[in-house]
Design a protein around this motif. Structure first.
Motif, PDB file in Angstrom:
ATOM      1  N   ALA A 244      22.797  18.520   1.874  1.00 43.22           N
ATOM      2  CA  ALA A 244      24.460  17.240   1.451  1.00 43.22           C
ATOM      3  C   ALA A 244      22.854  15.702   1.546  1.00 43.22           C
ATOM      4  CB  ALA A 244      24.375  17.158   3.028  1.00 43.22           C
ATOM      5  N   MET A 245      23.611  15.040   0.620  1.00 40.84           N
ATOM      6  CA  MET A 245      23.581  13.385   0.499  1.00 40.84           C
ATOM      7  C   MET A 245      23.640  12.484   1.748  1.00 40.84           C
ATOM      8  SD  MET A 245      20.595  13.214  -1.067  1.00 40.84           S
ATOM      9  CE  MET A 245      20.443  11.358  -1.684  1.00 40.84           C
ATOM     10  N   PRO A 246      23.295  11.555   2.054  1.00 39.39           N
ATOM     11  CA  PRO A 246      24.127  11.405   3.421  1.00 39.39           C
ATOM     12  C   PRO A 246      24.742   9.454   2.830  1.00 39.39           C
ATOM     13  CG  PRO A 246      21.969  10.222   3.022  1.00 39.39           C
ATOM     14  CD  PRO A 246      21.818  10.986   2.354  1.00 39.39           C
TER      15      PRO A 246
ATOM     16  N   TRP B 250      29.860  11.780   9.918  1.00 34.83           N
ATOM     17  CA  TRP B 250      29.244  11.263  11.059  1.00 34.83           C
ATOM     18  C   TRP B 250      27.367  11.450  10.871  1.00 34.83           C
ATOM     19  CZ3 TRP B 250      28.777   6.407  12.309  1.00 34.83           C
ATOM     20  CH2 TRP B 250      27.934   5.790  13.699  1.00 34.83           C
ATOM     21  N   ASN B 251      27.701  12.556  11.522  1.00 35.07           N
ATOM     22  CA  ASN B 251      25.965  13.096  11.493  1.00 35.07           C
ATOM     23  C   ASN B 251      25.722  13.225   9.969  1.00 35.07           C
ATOM     24  OD1 ASN B 251      26.447  13.720  14.349  1.00 35.07           O
ATOM     25  ND2 ASN B 251      27.205  15.512  14.019  1.00 35.07           N
TER      26      ASN B 251
ATOM     27  N   GLY C 192       1.302  -1.079  -0.157  1.00 39.78           N
ATOM     28  CA  GLY C 192      -0.168  -0.523   0.418  1.00 39.78           C
ATOM     29  C   GLY C 192       1.114   1.307  -0.197  1.00 39.78           C
ATOM     30  N   ASN C 193       2.325   0.877   0.092  1.00 40.87           N
ATOM     31  CA  ASN C 193       2.651   2.032  -0.319  1.00 40.87           C
ATOM     32  C   ASN C 193       2.854   3.059   0.303  1.00 40.87           C
ATOM     33  OD1 ASN C 193       4.429   1.963  -3.091  1.00 40.87           O
ATOM     34  ND2 ASN C 193       1.899   1.717  -4.163  1.00 40.87           N
ATOM     35  N   LYS C 194       2.676   2.952   1.836  1.00 43.05           N
ATOM     36  CA  LYS C 194       2.977   3.582   3.446  1.00 43.05           C
ATOM     37  C   LYS C 194       4.429   3.616   4.007  1.00 43.05           C
ATOM     38  CE  LYS C 194      -1.852   2.168   4.593  1.00 43.05           C
ATOM     39  NZ  LYS C 194      -2.913   1.314   5.351  1.00 43.05           N
ATOM     40  N   THR C 195       5.430   3.701   3.054  1.00 42.29           N
ATOM     41  CA  THR C 195       6.550   3.884   3.761  1.00 42.29           C
ATOM     42  C   THR C 195       7.066   5.737   4.992  1.00 42.29           C
ATOM     43  OG1 THR C 195       7.387   2.823   1.706  1.00 42.29           O
ATOM     44  CG2 THR C 195       8.970   4.136   2.929  1.00 42.29           C
ATOM     45  N   GLU C 196       7.608   5.180   5.870  1.00 45.62           N
ATOM     46  CA  GLU C 196       8.563   6.064   6.647  1.00 45.62           C
ATOM     47  C   GLU C 196       9.706   5.956   6.371  1.00 45.62           C
ATOM     48  OE1 GLU C 196       9.297   5.957  11.700  1.00 45.62           O
ATOM     49  OE2 GLU C 196       8.758   4.156  10.693  1.00 45.62           O
ATOM     50  N   GLN C 197       9.930   7.539   6.548  1.00 45.60           N
ATOM     51  CA  GLN C 197      11.087   7.601   6.010  1.00 45.60           C
ATOM     52  C   GLN C 197      11.946   7.869   7.086  1.00 45.60           C
ATOM     53  OE1 GLN C 197      12.370   8.439   2.883  1.00 45.60           O
ATOM     54  NE2 GLN C 197      14.285   9.115   3.603  1.00 45.60           N
ATOM     55  N   VAL C 198      13.002   7.051   7.426  1.00 41.01           N
ATOM     56  CA  VAL C 198      13.513   7.214   8.466  1.00 41.01           C
ATOM     57  C   VAL C 198      15.582   7.496   8.726  1.00 41.01           C
ATOM     58  CG1 VAL C 198      12.872   4.873   9.433  1.00 41.01           C
ATOM     59  CG2 VAL C 198      14.399   4.823   7.987  1.00 41.01           C
ATOM     60  N   VAL C 199      15.699   7.964   7.070  1.00 41.91           N
ATOM     61  CA  VAL C 199      17.046   8.555   6.968  1.00 41.91           C
ATOM     62  C   VAL C 199      16.274   9.668   6.281  1.00 41.91           C
ATOM     63  CG1 VAL C 199      19.080   8.010   5.543  1.00 41.91           C
ATOM     64  CG2 VAL C 199      17.632   6.107   5.651  1.00 41.91           C
ATOM     65  N   THR C 200      17.575  10.905   7.456  1.00 42.39           N
ATOM     66  CA  THR C 200      17.122  11.995   7.075  1.00 42.39           C
ATOM     67  C   THR C 200      18.122  12.666   5.716  1.00 42.39           C
ATOM     68  OG1 THR C 200      17.926  12.910   9.274  1.00 42.39           O
ATOM     69  CG2 THR C 200      18.475  14.158   7.818  1.00 42.39           C
ATOM     70  N   ILE C 201      17.198  12.801   4.733  1.00 45.05           N
ATOM     71  CA  ILE C 201      17.323  13.833   3.618  1.00 45.05           C
ATOM     72  C   ILE C 201      17.677  15.071   3.661  1.00 45.05           C
ATOM     73  CG2 ILE C 201      17.336  13.151   0.748  1.00 45.05           C
ATOM     74  CD1 ILE C 201      18.067  11.093   1.576  1.00 45.05           C
TER      75      ILE C 201
ATOM     76  N   TRP D  42      20.449  -1.189  11.280  1.00 49.22           N
ATOM     77  CA  TRP D  42      20.920  -0.065  10.555  1.00 49.22           C
ATOM     78  C   TRP D  42      21.421   1.039  11.294  1.00 49.22           C
ATOM     79  CZ3 TRP D  42      18.014   2.073   5.554  1.00 49.22           C
ATOM     80  CH2 TRP D  42      18.111   1.125   4.816  1.00 49.22           C
ATOM     81  N   LEU D  43      22.153   1.643  11.751  1.00 50.74           N
ATOM     82  CA  LEU D  43      22.321   2.899  11.991  1.00 50.74           C
ATOM     83  C   LEU D  43      22.921   3.804  11.958  1.00 50.74           C
ATOM     84  CD1 LEU D  43      25.045   1.458  15.098  1.00 50.74           C
ATOM     85  CD2 LEU D  43      24.923   0.897  13.080  1.00 50.74           C
ATOM     86  N   GLY D  44      23.361   5.081  12.528  1.00 49.72           N
ATOM     87  CA  GLY D  44      24.331   6.653  12.651  1.00 49.72           C
ATOM     88  C   GLY D  44      23.534   7.839  12.234  1.00 49.72           C
ATOM     89  N   GLY D  45      24.581   8.534  12.104  1.00 55.66           N
ATOM     90  CA  GLY D  45      23.854   9.684  12.456  1.00 55.66           C
ATOM     91  C   GLY D  45      23.066  10.464  11.565  1.00 55.66           C
TER      92      GLY D  45
END
Length: 623
Positions: free
Chosen positions: A277-279, A486-487, A264-273, A517-520
């Motif tokens: 700056a791309m991570p 790191w951030n 159903g395309n109910k995606t949670e955004q967990v990575v800061t974009i 999954w981890l990281g700043g």
């Protein structure tokens, strides 16, 4: 002085064989030059230094093919010690004429195939011989008379050259003294041919990866020996003739598997974009990391104490399953979301892996700096051919470390590789995508540190190796945290596959792996995801989190889509496993039966397992 002359007599037959052997090596190098000349249009777009390097790197495969061809003359020479017929020139000329005809035909056909299809000659043309009319329709437009005339002209010219070489050296076989000594020496020489046949004395035998040396696919292809490549593909062709897992009609199998991937395309955004700056992304593929050791203690101490702490710093998937049980299957599963095959691995087929999408290609296309680190031999299990097709810009492997750093049977241990990565990262242009395939927890489970747990049995060594890698990765992540980047960095840790140790009596446990999954750059911390997911879901989820494109991986679900299915599948030798939140099932294709059931299984799950096996292999055959 007599001893010296006796030695010369003893070595004459070996000298004959060496002359014969290296004549073939020269022939194959000329064949490579022919390939470069006839595919000059592609060669013009390749740097000249890579063209010359292909001649050098390809020698290893030339030596192997020459060794195969020389084995029978070695037997002739042995027989010639006792039977005069095998000391006559005609035996060697007839044998050479037959082999030369075949080799020349393969070399010419290979060049024409490459010009037409862009791939080196494999068993594929053999499939069309059953339809001679179609074959004739495909080639009838060619100037066949001229091609045949040219082929015969070159063939007889080369045969004349071989005949001259044999004629000049055949006298070396006429020495009749010291037969027993010569018998031993020729037998020893014949046995030593195994070294060039397998490409050296390294752990992994020769394969296409052994001669791949560049990110340029044309240069890599030029390094291949046409005859060796064709012979290898023919040995593998039985796996590619037909789908051995056809349980349902094609449409029914497709329908049943398509439903599994609906969302159903109910995606949670967990990575800061951000707009500026791309991570950065660091992907750690941990050798043989099994979930079974997560809470395990030995001698009152946890096996992987540091990883247990990291779970609170990121998003931990506690019910993830690897796609297969070998590194070659795991690396393509992680980077390309491509399922492990019930038998074999797609990385053994460079013509197929070159077409696979993958994280290396996708990040490069999105202007990332891409690199891959591994302390061992990338030729192992043909992994290098797959990785070069993934367009990684920078490779660091066994050959890039100093001799004193080769502190493992396989190459450089994890602590050595980590220091190299940490040296390189500050100098990389950001954003970067860096993949590290660890090594130390691979059998024989050696480490460069003292044993943490007592015991010399296999399980104790395995647990020690995991503990060692745990400490190295702990150091690595702590050092990453000190970097200014790191951030804006995401770290993903996954196993390449699980392990049968520690034994639980349930084969499905051997495929359960930790994924973190981890990281700043990660928005969430201390998140535990209990739903059933697959190693195959990592790449597709990462691409969607980065916002690059739609998921290009047909066998990958989105880990962060709450509407995606809670299931995973994996393959073992001629079988498939299917797992949900409440059940696990293993189906064996050889016996055509379920061999393990746990939880709330039902007949529909058996059908789904069959459909998955059928669809995966059908996709493999089509590529």
């Amino acid at each position: 002085m007599d001893c010296f002359f006796n030695f010369i007599h003893w070595m004459k037959r070996i000298l004959f064989l060496l002359v014969y052997f290296f004549t073939w090596v020269v022939f194959f190098e000329l064949g490579r030059i022919f390939f470069l000349l006839t595919t000059s249009q592609a060669a013009l777009h390749t740097p000249s230094q890579l063209i010359f390097q292909s001649l050098w790197y390809g020698v290893k495969m030339d030596l192997s093919m020459a060794a195969y061809i020389t084995i029978l003359p070695c037997l002739f020479v042995l027989a010639g010690l006792f039977i005069p017929l095998f000391r006559e020139k005609r035996i060697y000329v007839i044998y050479t004429g037959i082999i030369l005809f075949i080799q020349l035909l393969l070399i010419i056909a290979d060049a024409e195939i490459y010009k037409a299809w862009g791939v080196r000659l494999d068993f594929t043309p053999l499939k069309y011989l059953a339809n001679p009319k179609e074959v004739w329709a495909s080639i009838s437009h060619l100037p066949l008379i001229w091609i045949l005339s040219g082929f015969l002209l070159v063939y007889f010219l080369l045969l004349w050259i071989f005949n001259r070489i044999i004629n000049r050296s055949i006298g070396l076989l006429q020495v009749r003294r010291f037969k027993l000594v010569q018998l031993v020496i020729v037998l020893l020489f014949t046995g030593l041919l195994i070294i060039p046949v397998r490409g050296g004395v390294q752990l992994s035998p020769l394969n296409q990866s052994s001669v791949f040396f560049s990110n340029n696919q044309y240069a890599n292809n030029a390094a291949l020996n046409a005859s060796w490549n064709f012979m290898y593909s023919v040995t593998m062709m039985n796996q590619l003739k037909e789908n051995p897992y056809e349980y349902l009609n094609e449409q029914e199998a497709s329908d049943k598997t398509r439903v599994l991937f609906e969302t159903g395309n109910k995606t949670e955004q967990v990575v800061t974009i951000t707009d500026t700056a791309m991570p950065n992304v660091v992907l750690i593929v941990w050798e043989s990391f099994t979930e079974k050791v997560l809470d395990m203690q030995l001698e009152g101490k946890f096996i992987i104490p540091e990883f247990r702490k990291w779970r609170k710093e990121g998003i931990y998937f506690s019910n993830c399953y690897s796609s297969g049980d070998r590194t070659d299957k795991g690396i393509s599963a992680v980077l390309s979301s491509y399922p492990a095959l019930p038998k074999g691995s797609i990385v053994n087929y460079p013509e197929k892996t070159s077409k696979l999408p993958g994280l290396g290609k996708i990040f490069l296309d999105n202007r990332y700096t891409t690199s891959f680190y591994y302390g061992g031999e990338p030729e192992f299990a043909n992994i290098k051919s797959y990785l070069t097709a993934q367009d990684f810009q920078h490779f660091t492997t066994k050959s890039d470390f100093k001799k004193e750093d080769m502190n493992s049977k396989w190459g450089a241990h994890d602590d050595v590789v980590v220091k190299k990565i940490l040296e390189d990262l500050p100098g990389l242009k950001q954003p970067f995508f860096t993949t590290w395939l660890s090594l130390s927890s691979h059998e024989p489970f050696e480490t460069s540190a003292r044993l943490f747990f007592k015991g010399k049995d296999k399980q104790s060594k395995f647990l020690n190796s995991l503990h060692f890698s745990d400490s190295v990765i702990f150091y690595f992540i702590n050092e990453l945290k000190k970097l200014p980047s790191w951030n804006n960095t995401l770290v993903i840790i996954s196993a390449d596959h699980g392990h049968y140790l520690p034994i639980t009596g349930k084969k499905a446990d051997d495929f359960r792996i930790p994924v973190l999954w981890l990281g700043g750059a990660l928005k969430k911390q201390n998140a535990l995801v209990k739903k059933t997911v697959s190693q195959l879901d990592i790449a597709g989820s990462l691409i969607q989190q980065m916002g690059f494109s739609q998921n290009p991986f047909p066998f990958s679900k989105n880990l962060f889509d709450s509407s995606s299915g809670h299931w995973a599948f994996f393959t073992f030798n001629d079988g498939i496993g299917f797992v949900t939140d409440s059940s696990r099932l293993l189906f064996d294709n050889t016996g055509r039966r379920v061999v393990f059931e746990e939880g709330k299984t039902n007949p529909a799950m058996v059908t789904i397992s069959k459909a998955l096996m059928q669809v995966v292999y059908a996709d493999f055959l089509r590529r």
